[in-house]
Design an enzyme around this catalytic site. Structure first.
Site, PDB file in Angstrom:
ATOM      1  N   LYS A 259      15.238 -17.903 -22.034  1.00 41.76           N
ATOM      2  CA  LYS A 259      14.907 -17.690 -20.623  1.00 41.76           C
ATOM      3  C   LYS A 259      13.994 -18.809 -20.141  1.00 41.76           C
ATOM      4  O   LYS A 259      13.127 -19.265 -20.895  1.00 41.76           O
ATOM      5  CB  LYS A 259      14.143 -16.364 -20.470  1.00 41.76           C
ATOM      6  CG  LYS A 259      15.001 -15.122 -20.560  1.00 41.76           C
ATOM      7  CD  LYS A 259      14.191 -13.874 -20.262  1.00 41.76           C
ATOM      8  CE  LYS A 259      14.997 -12.612 -20.465  1.00 41.76           C
ATOM      9  NZ  LYS A 259      16.094 -12.435 -19.503  1.00 41.76           N
ATOM     10  N   ARG A 333      22.774  -4.970 -24.302  1.00 44.01           N
ATOM     11  CA  ARG A 333      24.067  -4.286 -24.430  1.00 44.01           C
ATOM     12  C   ARG A 333      24.542  -4.276 -25.885  1.00 44.01           C
ATOM     13  O   ARG A 333      25.286  -3.394 -26.289  1.00 44.01           O
ATOM     14  CB  ARG A 333      25.095  -4.938 -23.495  1.00 44.01           C
ATOM     15  CG  ARG A 333      25.358  -6.380 -23.780  1.00 44.01           C
ATOM     16  CD  ARG A 333      26.119  -7.066 -22.654  1.00 44.01           C
ATOM     17  NE  ARG A 333      25.268  -7.382 -21.509  1.00 44.01           N
ATOM     18  CZ  ARG A 333      25.713  -7.940 -20.387  1.00 44.01           C
ATOM     19  NH1 ARG A 333      26.989  -8.210 -20.235  1.00 44.01           N
ATOM     20  NH2 ARG A 333      24.870  -8.215 -19.394  1.00 44.01           N
TER      21      ARG A 333
HETATM   22  N1  BES Z   1      16.249  -7.854 -20.089  1.00 43.77           N
HETATM   23  C1  BES Z   1      17.136  -8.618 -19.316  1.00 43.77           C
HETATM   24  C2  BES Z   1      17.407  -8.018 -17.945  1.00 43.77           C
HETATM   25  C3  BES Z   1      16.256  -7.994 -16.975  1.00 43.77           C
HETATM   26  C4  BES Z   1      16.116  -8.984 -16.027  1.00 43.77           C
HETATM   27  C5  BES Z   1      15.373  -6.945 -16.975  1.00 43.77           C
HETATM   28  C6  BES Z   1      15.078  -8.924 -15.134  1.00 43.77           C
HETATM   29  C7  BES Z   1      14.332  -6.892 -16.079  1.00 43.77           C
HETATM   30  C8  BES Z   1      14.185  -7.878 -15.143  1.00 43.77           C
HETATM   31  C9  BES Z   1      18.488  -8.747 -20.020  1.00 43.77           C
HETATM   32  O1  BES Z   1      18.449  -8.719 -21.398  1.00 43.77           O
HETATM   33  C10 BES Z   1      19.076 -10.043 -19.616  1.00 43.77           C
HETATM   34  O2  BES Z   1      18.493 -11.045 -19.895  1.00 43.77           O
HETATM   35  N2  BES Z   1      20.220 -10.004 -18.933  1.00 43.77           N
HETATM   36  C11 BES Z   1      20.877 -11.149 -18.452  1.00 43.77           C
HETATM   37  C12 BES Z   1      22.361 -10.960 -18.647  1.00 43.77           C
HETATM   38  C13 BES Z   1      23.163 -12.206 -18.435  1.00 43.77           C
HETATM   39  C14 BES Z   1      22.881 -13.210 -19.528  1.00 43.77           C
HETATM   40  C15 BES Z   1      24.623 -11.833 -18.419  1.00 43.77           C
HETATM   41  C16 BES Z   1      20.549 -11.304 -16.981  1.00 43.77           C
HETATM   42  O3  BES Z   1      20.438 -10.289 -16.270  1.00 43.77           O
HETATM   43  O4  BES Z   1      20.381 -12.423 -16.529  1.00 43.77           O
HETATM   44 ZN    ZN Z   2      18.105 -10.652 -22.254  1.00 44.21          ZN
END
Ligand code: BES
Ligand code: ZN
Ligand code: ZN
Length: 493
Positions: A259, A333
């Protein structure tokens, strides 16, 4: 804070300070003693308005109507306004005319939820001085009603708010202090304190025995070992079985699909689904709901390192399905896939997963609202109706077969991300759908709490940080179902 209900008239109840709720700008009510002062202060008596008159030891808080969530908010606003005055006892009248039990409950929830603060890491603490909130049900005396339902509703509301605050505490705790192992100790300690509750904790060996290849892959690069947590509340003569599955990423760095720094901050909150499931179980046991309730948690960290799982890896989940990893940040997931397979083996009548699963859900419905997904419209409606009563916001996001196709993989059964940038909250849920056996599809609800679980500003009666999203809606929902299936006809739950 202790709560007392009394039939004594509000005027004669002894307390250091009084909260007066003003309904829709009506300053003519008999309980409003300082109309001129309020007008001078430009207090309109509408929702979110609050005026503290320190010399009179009275605080006025407005509502637009006696809707229960407005009462929660008014009480929270009032207590916030008088915090610095350091009162020990406070009194409030419950506006019985509308609905005594509902109002009493809302007052207690507003007070307990609204006065939570996370001070564990502050050298200088600022504790609440209020020891007792006295609720006058003076119309009860006039109507010669029994106080017992109101007393019971106080206890229920205290439990619901307390366990919500417990979820906040888990989520707010930094990742180095709330590791998977620490979370499992918390669950074990909690189980010891509660009647009819047992807790099983499994480590990597257990995950291997269970063929949880997806969960294991996500956990691998962390210095903190994963934990699988299974809590069961099983009262005698339990009717139906509720299984809650929680995403417990004690930290989500994104893994090798790292991230960006700004997006990584606050990812300690990626364990909010787990915190909710644990607290729902605590609430169910303390409320003694007539159901068997399970909480299944996948707790681990998504980190980087030489042994990290990679984009291009193919994982094998517990049900044998193969998953092509195309983004290691879509890790929740993967953990949930294995946990959902395990959950369906418990043969639930209701299966709910709670997860901070996608940023896309926050884009879709905003940061205050939980995304509700599933195959059964009646089931979605029932949980959404309960959520509204509980004060939580929800929005339904619809499945469709075109979105489902976007998860196709060239080399495995399924890809862990969609091939399109649109509809990400729904495609994440459709990924999970692959791990819910046919028989349980209509019993399954997915709650994406990525928005409301953690908000970095105060909103309503929620504080900056964790909110305990999902806890109140699920507890209200179980209470609703228990009420419907019981043959008693009480007016309010
Ligand atoms: N934990 C995150 C989702 C999230 C984002 C929670 C912002 C709370 C606030 C999740 O694991 C994630 O990173 N999801 C990605 C998925 C993508 C790579 C398809 C996302 O939402 O960007
Ligand atoms: Zn994530
Ligand atoms: Zn995550």
């Amino acid at each position: 804070m202790k709560f007392t209900v009394t039939e004594e008239k509000i005027g004669v109840v002894q307390a250091d300070c009084e909260i007066v709720i003003v309904i829709d700008g009506n300053l003519e009510h008999k309980w409003i003693k300082e109309k001129t002062d309020l007008e001078t202060l430009d207090f309109k008596g509408k929702l979110d308005d609050v005026a503290f008159l320190p010399h009179q030891h009275r605080v006025y808080a407005g509502v637009d109507s006696l809707d229960r969530d407005e009462i929660r908010l008014a009480v929270a606003n009032a207590l916030k306004a008088i915090k610095k005055a350091k009162y020990k006892t406070v009194k409030i009248a419950s506006y019985v005319k509308d609905c005594p039990v509902t109002n009493t409950k809302a007052i207690v929830e507003g007070a307990k939820l609204g006065t939570y603060s996370f001070e564990k890491y502050k050298s200088e603490k600022n504790p609440l001085t209020i020891e007792e909130l006295i609720i006058s049900l003076e119309e009860y005396a006039d109507k010669k009603l029994n106080l017992e339902p109101a007393q019971k509703s106080v206890t229920e509301a205290e439990i619901i708010a307390e366990v919500t605050n417990h979820a906040k505490e888990i989520v707010n705790t930094p990742p180095e202090d709330m590791t998977p192992a620490r979370l499992s100790e918390y669950a074990l300690e909690m189980a010891k304190e509660l009647e009819d509750v047992t807790c099983f904790v499994g480590d990597e060996n257990f995950l291997e025995e269970q063929n949880m290849g997806a969960f294991l892959a996500v956990s691998r690069a962390s210095a903190h070992a994963p934990r699988f947590i299974h809590l069961i509340y099983k009262p005698d003569n339990a009717q139906e079985k509720f299984v809650f599955v929680g995403k417990g990423l004690t930290y989500d760095s994104g893994g090798l699909s790292l991230k960006p720094s700004d997006y990584m901050v606050s990812m300690k909150a990626d364990k909010s689904g787990a915190a909710a499931a644990i607290s729902i179980l605590e609430g169910a046991a303390r409320l003694k709901v007539p159901f068997e309730v399970h909480a299944i948690i996948g707790a681990c960290e998504n980190m980087i390192g030489g042994n990290a799982y990679k984009p291009d890896d193919v994982l094998v989940a517990k049900n044998g399905k193969t998953i092509e990893v195309r983004n290691t940040d879509a890790e929740g997931r993967l953990v949930l896939a294995d946990c959902l397979c395990y959950a369906t083996e418990q043969k639930p009548d209701y299966l709910v997963d709670l997860a901070t699963l996608t940023g896309a859900c926050v884009v879709a419905v905003g940061e205050y609202t939980t995304g509700v997904m599933g195959h059964s419209s009646p089931l979605k409606h029932s949980i959404m109706a309960a959520a509204t009563k509980s004060g939580e916001l929800t929005g339904s996001l619809p499945f469709n077969r075109y979105l489902k196709k976007l998860l196709k993989s060239n080399i495995a059964d399924i890809s862990n991300i969609s091939s399109s940038r649109y509809g990400g909250a729904i495609t994440a849920a459709l990924f999970l759908d692959n791990f819910v056996e046919e028989e349980y599809k209509e019993k399954w609800i997915h709650l994406d709490i990525a928005g409301p679980a953690y908000v970095e500003k105060d909103w309503g009666y929620n504080q900056c940080g964790a909110t305990g999203a999902g806890v109140r809606m699920c507890l209200y929902w179980m209470k609703d179902i228990a009420y419907k299936s019981s043959n008693h006809h009480k007016k309010e739950q």
